[in-house]
Write an enzyme that holds these catalytic residues in place. Structure first.
Site, mmCIF file in Angstrom:
data_model
loop_
_atom_site.group_PDB
_atom_site.id
_atom_site.type_symbol
_atom_site.label_atom_id
_atom_site.label_comp_id
_atom_site.label_asym_id
_atom_site.label_seq_id
_atom_site.Cartn_x
_atom_site.Cartn_y
_atom_site.Cartn_z
ATOM 1 N N SER A 75 0.814 -1.222 0.136
ATOM 2 C CA SER A 75 -0.162 -0.059 -0.016
ATOM 3 C C SER A 75 0.760 1.326 -0.044
ATOM 4 C CB SER A 75 -0.964 0.073 1.254
ATOM 5 O OG SER A 75 -0.369 0.016 2.417
ATOM 6 N N LYS A 146 0.551 4.819 6.739
ATOM 7 C CA LYS A 146 -0.190 5.575 5.732
ATOM 8 C C LYS A 146 0.379 7.140 5.799
ATOM 9 C CE LYS A 146 -3.191 2.322 4.817
ATOM 10 N NZ LYS A 146 -3.072 1.430 3.732
#
Length: 250
Positions: A75, A146
């Site tokens: 990711s 993230k």
């Protein structure tokens, strides 16, 4: 006198077999084998104590200062690759500083990205937590890494006519995006509540992030107090040593 005779007799008596001999270097009831065994045991004890002290030191360091974190997914490519071990700076936001746009953060997604769940047994949780803290085990299923795209009060929109994310009306340059990815295939417009963050992965087509939780309680926002720290460095593998952030935005 009898006393003189007794002294003379004692002077000519046979000496004690043990008198005048040096005592054995090995001590009573021991020999070279016993000493070696004792030394070996003592060495193992010292090694065990040293190992325990090192482990405690690393756990304390991991808990309060810097924690290794294993990257489990794609990711955050190309910034972070699967199998990278990043060093999470836990002091980055400890003294009043707040996460900024562009920061790569590790956070506990409980209540925002994952629902509250009954945990595993205390022993299993302790072992897994220690392995994760030392960077030798998989991270907790509730921990995520993230990039911060919006902070409290920001108006975040995707996308403008040129396909870019805009924050407070200003287009955002995102040089860290995975080659070929668009900023987002899912259009959205949100205002980030104070005390929370809007976060996204750099490999947008492979990232489950704030966009995927828009319709859920919390709306995909990550509370600032759930941030574990900032991913500042790649510590492993050696070929990738260096800063973890490939470039942020203000």
């Amino acid at each position: 006198m009898d006393t003189e005779a007794e002294l003379t007799q004692r002077g000519h008596s046979s000496p004690d077999p043990g008198e005048g001999r040096p005592r054995s270097a090995w001590g009573r009831g021991s020999g070279p084998g016993g000493l070696l065994r004792g030394g070996r045991l003592s060495g193992w004890r010292r090694a065990g104590v040293l190992g325990a002290l090192c482990t405690v030191f690393l756990l304390l360091l991991s808990h309060f200062v810097v924690q290794p974190f294993l990257i489990p997914s794609r990711s955050m490519q190309p910034t972070l690759q699967v199998g990278d071990r990043v060093l999470v700076n836990k002091l980055a936001y400890r003294f009043g500083a707040q996460p900024k746009r562009g920061d790569v953060v590790v956070f506990d997604g409980t209540g925002s990205f994952v629902r509250e769940q009954a945990g595993a047994g205390p022993l299993a949780g302790l072992v897994r937590g220690a392995g994760s803290a030392l960077g030798i085990g998989e991270p907790s299923e509730t921990d995520f890494v993230k990039r911060v795209v919006g902070v409290g009060g920001d108006d975040v929109v995707c996308c403008d006519a040129d396909g870019r994310i805009k924050v407070n009306g200003v287009p955002v340059a995102e040089p860290y995006l995975y080659p070929g990815d668009t900023p987002s295939r899912v259009p959205f417009r949100i205002v980030v509540p104070l005390g929370t963050l809007w976060v996204m992965g750099d490999h947008r087509s492979q990232s489950r992030d704030s966009r995927d939780h828009l319709g859920e309680p919390g709306g995909g926002m990550v509370p600032v107090d759930k941030v574990i720290g900032r991913a500042d460095w790649i510590g492993w593998p050696p070929a990738r040593w260096g800063a973890a952030d490939a470039g942020g935005h203000g």
